[in-house]
Design a protein around this motif. Structure first.
Motif, mmCIF file in Angstrom:
data_model
loop_
_atom_site.group_PDB
_atom_site.id
_atom_site.type_symbol
_atom_site.label_atom_id
_atom_site.label_comp_id
_atom_site.label_asym_id
_atom_site.label_seq_id
_atom_site.Cartn_x
_atom_site.Cartn_y
_atom_site.Cartn_z
ATOM 1 N N GLY A 91 55.877 24.144 -25.440
ATOM 2 C CA GLY A 91 54.907 23.077 -25.619
ATOM 3 C C GLY A 91 53.564 23.359 -24.993
ATOM 4 O O GLY A 91 52.735 22.454 -24.822
ATOM 5 N N VAL A 92 53.315 24.632 -24.651
ATOM 6 C CA VAL A 92 52.045 25.045 -24.050
ATOM 7 C C VAL A 92 51.097 25.526 -25.150
ATOM 8 O O VAL A 92 51.501 26.299 -26.030
ATOM 9 C CB VAL A 92 52.266 26.175 -23.024
ATOM 10 N N VAL A 93 49.872 25.072 -25.112
ATOM 11 C CA VAL A 93 48.855 25.519 -26.063
ATOM 12 C C VAL A 93 48.141 26.735 -25.466
ATOM 13 O O VAL A 93 47.702 26.700 -24.320
ATOM 14 C CB VAL A 93 47.823 24.407 -26.353
ATOM 15 N N VAL A 94 48.044 27.808 -26.251
ATOM 16 C CA VAL A 94 47.365 29.022 -25.808
ATOM 17 C C VAL A 94 46.001 29.096 -26.494
ATOM 18 O O VAL A 94 45.907 29.002 -27.719
ATOM 19 C CB VAL A 94 48.188 30.284 -26.145
ATOM 20 N N ARG A 95 44.942 29.261 -25.686
ATOM 21 C CA ARG A 95 43.588 29.333 -26.233
ATOM 22 C C ARG A 95 42.870 30.550 -25.677
ATOM 23 O O ARG A 95 43.158 31.004 -24.566
ATOM 24 C CB ARG A 95 42.797 28.065 -25.893
ATOM 25 N N THR A 96 41.932 31.080 -26.453
ATOM 26 C CA THR A 96 41.143 32.228 -26.014
ATOM 27 C C THR A 96 39.686 31.826 -25.852
ATOM 28 O O THR A 96 39.172 30.995 -26.615
ATOM 29 C CB THR A 96 41.223 33.402 -27.006
ATOM 30 N N VAL A 97 39.036 32.421 -24.862
ATOM 31 C CA VAL A 97 37.610 32.172 -24.651
ATOM 32 C C VAL A 97 36.806 32.809 -25.778
ATOM 33 O O VAL A 97 35.937 32.180 -26.379
ATOM 34 C CB VAL A 97 37.160 32.721 -23.280
#
Length: 213
Positions: A91-97
């Motif tokens: 349930g963790v959202v992974v985002r990139t800069v």
């Protein structure tokens, strides 16, 4: 719900503070920074890094894991894609800069899931290809530097205007399709220097090697 920035720092020129500044400049509010220092991203799996392992214990459903780019999450295609999918299962959202990529396991739409999974595979493969290209450029640069006569090696020429961290950052952004002007703005290097890094990576590596960078 928290936003955790994971920074991997593998050279003396890289800093977690720099990666945090980039994240904040991109509009992210970061609650905590987790850093692995002196860890090679091409030889050590995320779960084998001291702080990388900690991520699996501390992140909870609804949290966001922020990374500069997907290559921070593993050493190769399998490791990167497995890590992203494991975090999404939790349930963790992974985002990139860079490029603002979002990997979210919450979607139930089959088409959206298919697009997301294909994107994960593509980004992970791109990350591994980029790492292999940089290793090859380094090998070629070292070989070229060692092949020079002693006189030329002692002279060395003009000291590079960039550090190894600059070179790595520029190569990452080039691989992701960034333009010369954007890379120049982020790194503070001239467009001419970025162009040379793009067209002659082995020569740039050789210059760093000659100057002991």
């Amino acid at each position: 719900m928290r936003t955790i920035l994971y920074a991997r720092v593998s050279t003396r020129d890289q800093t977690a503070a720099h990666q945090l500044t980039q994240a904040q400049a991109a509009g992210f509010t970061v609650d905590e920074v987790i850093t692995d220092e002196g860890v090679s991203g091409v030889s050590t799996r995320l779960a084998e890094r001291p702080q990388g392992r900690r991520l699996f214990d501390m992140l909870r459903e609804g949290d966001t894991l922020l990374v500069r780019w997907v290559d921070r999450l593993g050493r190769d295609y399998a490791d990167v894609s497995d890590a992203i999918r494991e975090f999404m299962r939790r349930g963790v959202v992974v985002r990139t800069v860079i490029n603002g990529m979002v990997f979210d396991g919450a979607t139930k739409d089959p088409m959206q899931q298919a697009v997301r999974d294909a994107l994960i595979a593509f980004m992970a493969a791109l990350s591994q290809a980029q790492a292999e290209a940089m290793k090859e450029a380094r090998r070629a640069g070292i070989a070229h530097a060692k092949s020079l006569p002693d006189a030329k090696r002692k002279f060395r020429g003009r000291k590079p205007s960039y550090t190894r961290a600059h070179f790595r950052e520029a190569q990452e952004m080039l691989a992701q399709g960034a333009g010369l002007s954007e890379i120049s703005r982020v790194t503070g290097l001239s467009r001419a220097t970025i162009w040379r890094m793009k067209t002659d990576p082995a020569g740039c590596e050789a210059a760093l090697e000659l100057w002991g960078e």
